[in-house]
Scaffold this motif. Structure first.
Motif, short mmCIF file in Angstrom:
data_model
loop_
_atom_site.label_atom_id
_atom_site.label_comp_id
_atom_site.label_asym_id
_atom_site.label_seq_id
_atom_site.Cartn_x
_atom_site.Cartn_y
_atom_site.Cartn_z
N ARG A 139 8.03 0.35 7.72
CA ARG A 139 7.03 -0.70 7.62
C ARG A 139 7.67 -2.03 7.22
NH1 ARG A 139 1.36 -0.62 7.50
NH2 ARG A 139 1.75 1.39 8.48
N ARG B 175 0.82 -1.21 0.00
CA ARG B 175 0.00 0.00 0.00
C ARG B 175 0.85 1.26 0.00
NH1 ARG B 175 -4.60 -0.15 4.48
NH2 ARG B 175 -4.99 -2.39 4.48
N VAL C 219 -4.66 9.67 1.65
CA VAL C 219 -5.02 11.03 1.28
C VAL C 219 -6.05 11.59 2.26
CG1 VAL C 219 -6.13 12.45 -0.48
CG2 VAL C 219 -4.52 10.65 -1.15
N GLU D 78 1.12 8.72 9.14
CA GLU D 78 1.44 7.31 9.38
C GLU D 78 1.20 6.43 8.16
OE1 GLU D 78 2.63 5.47 11.90
OE2 GLU D 78 3.03 7.14 13.23
N ALA E 143 -3.97 -5.48 12.07
CA ALA E 143 -2.73 -6.22 11.76
C ALA E 143 -1.89 -5.43 10.76
CB ALA E 143 -3.04 -7.59 11.21
N GLY E 144 -2.45 -5.15 9.62
CA GLY E 144 -1.84 -4.21 8.71
C GLY E 144 -0.55 -4.66 8.03
N HIS E 145 -0.25 -5.96 8.08
CA HIS E 145 0.94 -6.42 7.35
C HIS E 145 0.74 -6.14 5.87
CE1 HIS E 145 4.38 -9.13 6.56
NE2 HIS E 145 3.77 -9.23 5.39
N GLU E 146 1.76 -5.54 5.22
CA GLU E 146 1.59 -5.25 3.80
C GLU E 146 2.87 -5.41 3.01
OE1 GLU E 146 1.48 -1.13 2.50
OE2 GLU E 146 1.01 -0.53 4.55
N ARG F 131 9.37 -3.60 10.18
CA ARG F 131 8.40 -4.20 11.09
C ARG F 131 7.85 -5.50 10.50
NH1 ARG F 131 2.25 -2.48 11.70
NH2 ARG F 131 2.34 -3.73 9.80
N ASP F 132 7.41 -5.43 9.25
CA ASP F 132 6.70 -6.57 8.65
C ASP F 132 7.62 -7.76 8.40
OD1 ASP F 132 4.43 -5.04 8.67
OD2 ASP F 132 4.20 -4.91 6.50
N GLY G 12 -1.41 3.70 12.95
CA GLY G 12 -0.35 3.46 11.98
C GLY G 12 -0.42 2.06 11.42
N VAL G 13 -1.30 1.27 11.97
CA VAL G 13 -1.44 -0.10 11.49
C VAL G 13 -2.93 -0.28 11.23
CG1 VAL G 13 -0.50 -2.37 11.89
CG2 VAL G 13 0.18 -0.51 13.35
N VAL G 14 -3.44 0.55 10.38
CA VAL G 14 -4.88 0.62 10.24
C VAL G 14 -5.40 -0.28 9.14
CG1 VAL G 14 -4.90 2.99 11.01
CG2 VAL G 14 -4.69 2.50 8.58
N GLY G 15 -6.65 -0.65 9.26
CA GLY G 15 -7.31 -1.39 8.20
C GLY G 15 -7.80 -0.42 7.13
N ASP G 16 -8.43 -0.98 6.13
CA ASP G 16 -8.90 -0.15 5.02
C ASP G 16 -9.82 0.98 5.48
OD1 ASP G 16 -9.06 -2.64 2.45
OD2 ASP G 16 -7.63 -1.05 2.84
N GLU H 241 -10.04 2.95 7.89
CA GLU H 241 -9.55 4.20 8.45
C GLU H 241 -8.87 5.09 7.42
OE1 GLU H 241 -7.49 4.20 12.17
OE2 GLU H 241 -8.18 2.18 12.60
N ARG H 242 -8.66 4.55 6.26
CA ARG H 242 -7.94 5.31 5.25
C ARG H 242 -8.94 6.01 4.37
NH1 ARG H 242 -2.44 2.99 2.79
NH2 ARG H 242 -1.81 4.89 1.74
N GLU H 243 -8.91 7.33 4.35
CA GLU H 243 -9.96 8.06 3.63
C GLU H 243 -9.97 7.68 2.16
OE1 GLU H 243 -10.53 12.13 4.34
OE2 GLU H 243 -9.93 12.04 6.44
N SER H 244 -8.84 7.75 1.54
CA SER H 244 -8.73 7.20 0.20
C SER H 244 -7.27 6.90 0.00
CB SER H 244 -9.24 8.17 -0.86
OG SER H 244 -8.24 9.11 -1.16
N PHE H 245 -6.88 6.57 -1.19
CA PHE H 245 -5.58 5.98 -1.36
C PHE H 245 -4.90 6.64 -2.53
CE2 PHE H 245 -3.12 1.97 -2.29
CZ PHE H 245 -2.20 2.31 -1.33
#
Lengths: 322, 322
Positions: A201, A153, A293, A289, B143-146, A204-205, B104-108, B110-114
């Protein structure tokens, strides 16, 4: 100061230092060092007993269309500066993607065909675009590097939009440097904000046992963010480029005075840079973080800009924490 | 024998052993150990002063549609066997993708857009399919592993065609285990031939200071390749499954008697398995090094098969070196 070109020699050097009980801090760079880099080196020296600087212009983060060949360099000057600062070792490999093997490291030509190629499907994947950096482009005769780390991401958006191979290459070469130098701490500049977040990231990952430290942007006296590419600007472009830091600073002041809507802030920065003669790649306000956007500022954000002046692409950012 | 669940504790254990001058060999497993695994453990004990076995069913290599939840397990039995063999430590974490952080380890959500999502383009990338494993599927609340490692060519074809998330997940979790356990040697079974080649390539390409050892397939007395999944076969399926090893062995004999055309060899193996009641996923003859599909055998190849018997997918292979 040890100047080391060989991977194995570098790792031995590190291991012998660690065996003696000393911690190790690494500053990865592409050379042509400026005061921004030197601030990272100072920090590295504070953080650990031994400070290592790597100098390597990484072809893995350049697309074949980008400026790998014109990236400025001055190894002798860099080494002199680093020696003066009391750095313990400089790692300056010639090619981190050359594994010097014969069979088993073949280019496309030797492979009769490719099981599954062109027919990748199934429920979990769509059509997959193939990224191409200068490593694949030049690796046809035996290099064969094909392992890439993706921070899926964070690598998208901002610089990732116009430079799709960039962060894949950065994450990968940094992981290689981690495995070669085996540091306890690494120091990055927050001028490359997205890079810094991506490395944190990744660490960490992938469970690297490494602290990732980020330091503030270092600026010229007139505000221009320090960059190895600044030397490529003409005097006129150099003057025009001030529009980036000036407009970012104005935006920060506006937010501090109560502005929360990002649309106007972004339009204003874009207008300033364009009027000065630059071409904006992006001007985006994102969460500090997760780099998502943001439309309305309610939590810490970072205002990130990339813009072209002539043939030079510059980036800059300001953190705005309310 | 130390039984360790925590990453930090595992790393401390390893570092204290290494500090004392001892080498470390790791055998990564998903548990439910059979004689195949035990042969790897024996080898690990020979290769280094300390032998560590990891037991972790890695959600990162299973698609949400696959058999993560029904993967067999017997931790107590495994620990008993490993203790009897004189293993020094077993690392059996509960969740390697849980970083226990907040913001800082958020799921989708919480993210306003990308930034850039849906508009990835440029000359170096086409449309990119998003892979989805059980990590992303279940990681929505923090969890937020990416970060994922891709061995871009070797991961395609063979098992990668029907299991597109598989090798991305394997490479990634193995890198995590490397960074946690910090071994000098790792031992893998060549039953998972593509996996073995991928790990070797990853280790080379990312400069891990680790030797990757591959051991021969271990078989039941009637020829069936040992697999933790064999226990899921009904008695009838168990009998039908012999068609894999039997037909592979026949193919090997045919090559040794002068057959070089792969088309007939593959058709013959497919026919045998199908007639026995199995459903062939693939039956492919590939180069031993680069896993490229071979049409006529002129150099060392490996004949790889995956086939379903009921709800169980089995793999097997034979190396044919002429």
């Amino acid at each position: 100061m040890a100047v080391i070109r060989d991977k194995g020699e570098m790792r031995s050097w590190s291991r012998s230092r660690r065996k003696a009980g000393g911690g190790l801090a690494l500053v990865p760079t592409m050379g042509y060092l400026h005061r921004g880099h030197l601030s990272l080196v100072e920090e590295a020296k504070k953080r650990a007993q031994f400070a290592v600087v790597s100098i390597y212009v990484n072809p893995g983060q350049f697309a074949p269309t980008e400026d790998l060949d014109s990236y400025p360099s001055d190894l002798q000057g860099d080494l002199r500066r680093l020696a003066e600062m009391g750095v313990d070792a400089v790692f300056c490999p010639t090619n981190l993607y050359d594994y010097g093997e014969g069979r088993g490291v073949v280019g496309d030509g030797e492979r009769e065909s490719f099981a599954g190629a062109g027919s990748i499907g199934g429920g979990d994947v769509g059509r997959e675009g193939k990224l191409l950096s200068c490593v694949e482009d030049r690796g046809g005769e035996g290099a064969g590097h094909e392992t890439w780390i993706r921070v899926e991401r964070l690598e998208k958006g901002l610089c990732g939009s116009s430079r799709p191979v960039f962060f894949r290459g950065v994450a990968t070469v940094v992981a290689k440097l981690f495995n070669i130098v085996e540091p306890d701490v690494v120091v990055f500049g927050k001028k490359d904000y997205q890079q810094w977040r991506i490395i944190r990231r990744m660490v960490r990952d992938l469970d690297f046992a490494i602290d990732v430290v980020g330091l503030e942007v270092v600026r010229e006296i007139d505000g221009l963010a320090m960059s190895s590419r600044n030397v490529l600007l003409s005097p006129t472009e150099r003057q025009q480029a001030l529009s980036i830091s000036e407009s970012l600073l104005k935006a920060k002041v506006a937010v501090q005075n109560g502005e929360t809507s990002c649309e106007g802030l972004k339009a204003s920065v874009t207008r300033s840079i364009t009027q000065a003669g630059g071409r904006v790649d992006y001007a985006e306000i994102v969460d500090q973080e997760n780099l998502g956007v943001v439309k309305r500022i309610r939590s810490p954000v970072v205002f990130c800009v990339a813009a072209w002046f002539g043939k030079v692409r510059l980036i800059d950012n300001v953190e705005i924490s309310l």
